[in-house]
Design an enzyme around this catalytic site. Structure first.
Site, short mmCIF file in Angstrom:
data_model
loop_
_atom_site.label_atom_id
_atom_site.label_comp_id
_atom_site.label_asym_id
_atom_site.label_seq_id
_atom_site.Cartn_x
_atom_site.Cartn_y
_atom_site.Cartn_z
CG ASP A 1 -2.03 -1.06 1.07
OD1 ASP A 1 -2.43 -1.35 -0.06
OD2 ASP A 1 -2.42 -1.63 2.11
CE LYS B 1 15.78 -1.70 -8.61
NZ LYS B 1 15.24 -1.96 -7.27
P1 NAD Z 1 24.55 -4.34 -2.10
O1 NAD Z 1 25.33 -3.97 -3.31
O2 NAD Z 1 24.63 -3.48 -0.91
O3 NAD Z 1 24.91 -5.83 -1.64
C1 NAD Z 1 24.91 -6.94 -2.47
C2 NAD Z 1 25.95 -7.90 -1.90
O4 NAD Z 1 25.86 -9.15 -2.58
C3 NAD Z 1 27.38 -7.37 -2.08
O5 NAD Z 1 28.07 -7.45 -0.86
C4 NAD Z 1 27.96 -8.31 -3.13
O6 NAD Z 1 29.37 -8.49 -2.99
C5 NAD Z 1 27.19 -9.59 -2.86
N1 NAD Z 1 27.16 -10.51 -4.00
C6 NAD Z 1 27.09 -10.22 -5.31
N2 NAD Z 1 27.10 -11.34 -6.04
C7 NAD Z 1 27.14 -12.35 -5.16
C8 NAD Z 1 27.15 -13.76 -5.31
N3 NAD Z 1 27.11 -14.33 -6.51
N4 NAD Z 1 27.20 -14.52 -4.18
C9 NAD Z 1 27.24 -13.95 -2.96
N5 NAD Z 1 27.23 -12.61 -2.77
C10 NAD Z 1 27.18 -11.83 -3.85
O7 NAD Z 1 23.05 -4.51 -2.61
P2 NAD Z 1 21.74 -4.52 -1.71
O8 NAD Z 1 21.19 -3.14 -1.70
O9 NAD Z 1 22.01 -5.21 -0.44
O10 NAD Z 1 20.75 -5.38 -2.61
C11 NAD Z 1 20.75 -6.81 -2.58
C12 NAD Z 1 19.48 -7.33 -3.23
O11 NAD Z 1 18.35 -6.78 -2.54
C13 NAD Z 1 19.29 -6.93 -4.69
O12 NAD Z 1 18.58 -7.96 -5.36
C14 NAD Z 1 18.41 -5.70 -4.61
O13 NAD Z 1 17.70 -5.45 -5.79
C15 NAD Z 1 17.50 -6.10 -3.46
N6 NAD Z 1 16.85 -4.99 -2.79
C16 NAD Z 1 17.56 -3.97 -2.23
C17 NAD Z 1 16.89 -2.94 -1.58
C18 NAD Z 1 17.64 -1.83 -0.89
O14 NAD Z 1 16.97 -1.03 -0.18
N7 NAD Z 1 18.94 -1.73 -0.99
C19 NAD Z 1 15.49 -2.94 -1.52
C20 NAD Z 1 14.79 -4.01 -2.09
C21 NAD Z 1 15.48 -5.02 -2.72
#
Ligand code: NAD
Length: 511
Positions: free
Chosen positions: A138, A145
């Site tokens: 909501d 994106k």
């Molecule tokens: P981030 O860049 O802070 O962290 C991602 C982490 O994953 C990094 O530390 C990276 O080294 C690690 N990583 C990358 N490839 C990897 C692999 N193959 N195996 C293990 N680790 C690996 O990104 P984030 O903001 O934490 O986002 C992570 C996920 O969450 C993404 O799918 C993003 O779209 C989703 N997400 C993020 C947010 C947000 O507020 N940041 C909100 C909703 C969804």
């Protein structure tokens, strides 16, 4: 569907002419990569995964096919290329993308990702997920994106600043950013620093916009951010898993007691979302037994100390030689025995290739799209509980919404009422003390009369939102006898349909 921002025709034309005058123009390619995956090449790409999940829910939603078609398609796409100067004085061409999936509500909202394999299909997939996510919790926004195809680790902060400001300039010129139009946020590879560069650049283009702070969320507190945004997605993941663990049908399926204490958790990705999720699980008594990063995974049957591990990782850039078991192939840690598995890195990490090895009883999708449709079906059929991304990781956009409201109202949450609330509570307390014949100690008194700080209001708003959304998802899953993903997307479709059909702008001839 309302077209107050861009017509579909002009949006399509932007695919071809998005490079500004004076800079080199490159042909816009729709490269649909499948990099960074653990799944079979034959499986659908990310956008196809999202569309397949949508189609399944669409089939049971009871919404008309016209409306479904309008909800599914992406409203506007921007693809740009621009040059930046490298340290060696050479010119490098950078590719950037923004997809606005649905204008049924404005502004549209969604993160900006910096990763070298970002492409248009990934950005479209993530934008679609954002639309459904906002509806599930909501949040009155459409989905969007963005992405810039760079590996941020290969650039200096000064170069990243130039790239970010230049990409923002493109967004400004194409009307793809603004507090009432399109509001980016952090995602993989970006954080508060990039958001403050975005805001500053937007302000240079729009000096008289009194609401300019609301053009982006996830900003540092000093730049108009809201307390609690940084940890919001991880906190929402924790709230969501905690709620599902309480449901009797989940306990029956998984054999888990519903108590967080002692629950064994494995997390993939130790970035913003993975770290904060780990912190909140740990604080509630769960044992984080494994954490996977790009190069290797840390494992400790007795539970890892999250802050010590973070400190070590920040100092050394790896988990290697930290005092625990190191697993060389990080994807393997996801296949180890645990109660809850939290993929918090990238999309398509659990596919047909490895799904049969997954032992976790609950898989909570903190990342966007970490499970392919084939793998999802296999998990659900084998009795596992999958809590879907559009519900579980919605904490980020939920608190981004709070930040946007704060920016538009130009006031910190709690500023007007904190002292008033405290005064009212101390007057009630005085009456109670007089009747009870006992005075509270000073610390008891402080606890009782304490007026809420901004972060407490944010946490409380997020917790309430997650509890409601989990309950709504559960109710639809039980009603339709379907999985939680289909239930959550169905709820989203039904909510979006009421807005679209209510507006009547697209469906003037419907019966
Ligand atoms: P981030 O860049 O802070 O962290 C991602 C982490 O994953 C990094 O530390 C990276 O080294 C690690 N990583 C990358 N490839 C990897 C692999 N193959 N195996 C293990 N680790 C690996 O990104 P984030 O903001 O934490 O986002 C992570 C996920 O969450 C993404 O799918 C993003 O779209 C989703 N997400 C993020 C947010 C947000 O507020 N940041 C909100 C909703 C969804």
């Amino acid at each position: 569907m309302a077209f107050s921002l861009l017509s579909r025709t002009s949006a399509n034309s932007l695919r071809k002419v998005a490079t500004p005058i004076g800079f080199r123009s490159l042909p816009v390619l729709r490269q649909y990569s499948s990099a960074n995956t653990a799944c079979e090449e034959s499986e659908p790409n990310f956008l196809q995964c999202v569309e397949q999940f949508f189609d399944k829910a669409a089939g049971v939603s009871g919404v008309s096919s016209n409306t479904l078609a309008a909800i599914k398609r992406v409203d506007a796409i921007l693809s740009v290329s621009f040059p930046v100067e490298t340290d060696e004085g050479k010119e490098e061409i950078i590719r950037g993308y923004r997809a606005q999936h649905s204008h049924h509500r404005l502004p549209v909202k969604g993160g900006i990702r910096y990763a070298d394999d970002v492409d248009m299909q990934e950005v479209e997939a993530l934008a679609s997920l954002m639309t459904y996510k906002c509806a599930v919790v909501d949040v009155p926004f459409g989905g969007a994106k963005g992405g810039v195809a760079i590996d941020p680790k290969k650039y200096t902060p000064a170069q990243l600043e130039r790239i970010t400001r230049r990409f923002t300039m493109e967004l400004c010129q194409k009307n793809f950013i603004g507090p009432g139009i399109d509001v980016p946020a952090p995602d993989v590879g970006t954080g508060p620093r990039e958001m403050s560069w975005i805001m500053d650049t937007y302000r240079q283009f729009n000096p008289s916009d009194v609401n300019s702070m609301g053009c982006v969320t996830g900003k540092p507190i000093s730049q108009g951010g809201v307390r609690g945004r940084n940890e919001a997605t991880g906190l929402g993941v924790y709230y969501g898993v905690r709620e599902f663990m309480k449901f009797p049908e989940v306990q029956k399926k998984t054999g888990l007691s519903g108590k967080m204490e002692g629950t064994r958790v494995i997390i993939q990705g130790f970035g913003n979302v993975g770290y904060w999720a780990a912190k909140f699980f740990e604080a509630d008594g769960a044992k984080i037994v494994g954490i996977a990063e790009r190069d290797c995974a840390a494992y400790d049957e007795n539970g890892l100390n999250i802050d010590k591990l973070l400190e070590y990782k920040q100092k050394n850039g790896t988990f290697r030689d930290y005092g625990c078991q190191i697993i060389e192939d990080p994807i393997k840690v996801m296949e180890m025995d645990c109660d809850v598995l939290i993929p918090a890195a990238l999309e398509r990490q659990i596919g047909l290739k490895n799904v049969k090895n997954i032992k976790a009883k609950i898989i909570g999708e903190a990342a966007n799209g970490p499970i392919t449709p084939g793998a999802h079906e296999a998990l659900v059929e084998s009795g596992k509980v999958v809590i879907p991304d559009l519900l579980l990781n919605a904490g980020g956009v939920c608190v981004s919404y709070f930040e946007w409201l704060k920016n538009l109202s130009h006031i910190r949450f709690g500023r007007m009422n904190k002292k008033w609330d405290e005064l009212g509570k101390s007057q009630i307390l005085k009456l109670v003390e007089e009747n009870a014949g006992r005075k509270l100690t000073e610390s008891e008194r402080r606890n009782v009369i304490h007026g809420a700080e901004e972060h407490e209001l944010v946490y409380s708003g997020l917790e309430d939102t997650m509890i409601n959304a989990c309950e709504e998802t559960r109710a639809t899953a039980n009603e339709l006898k379907t999985c939680y993903r289909t239930a959550a997307i169905t709820n989203a479709i039904r909510k979006i349909a009421t807005v679209q059909e209510g507006s009547g702008s697209l469906f003037t001839n419907r019966g």
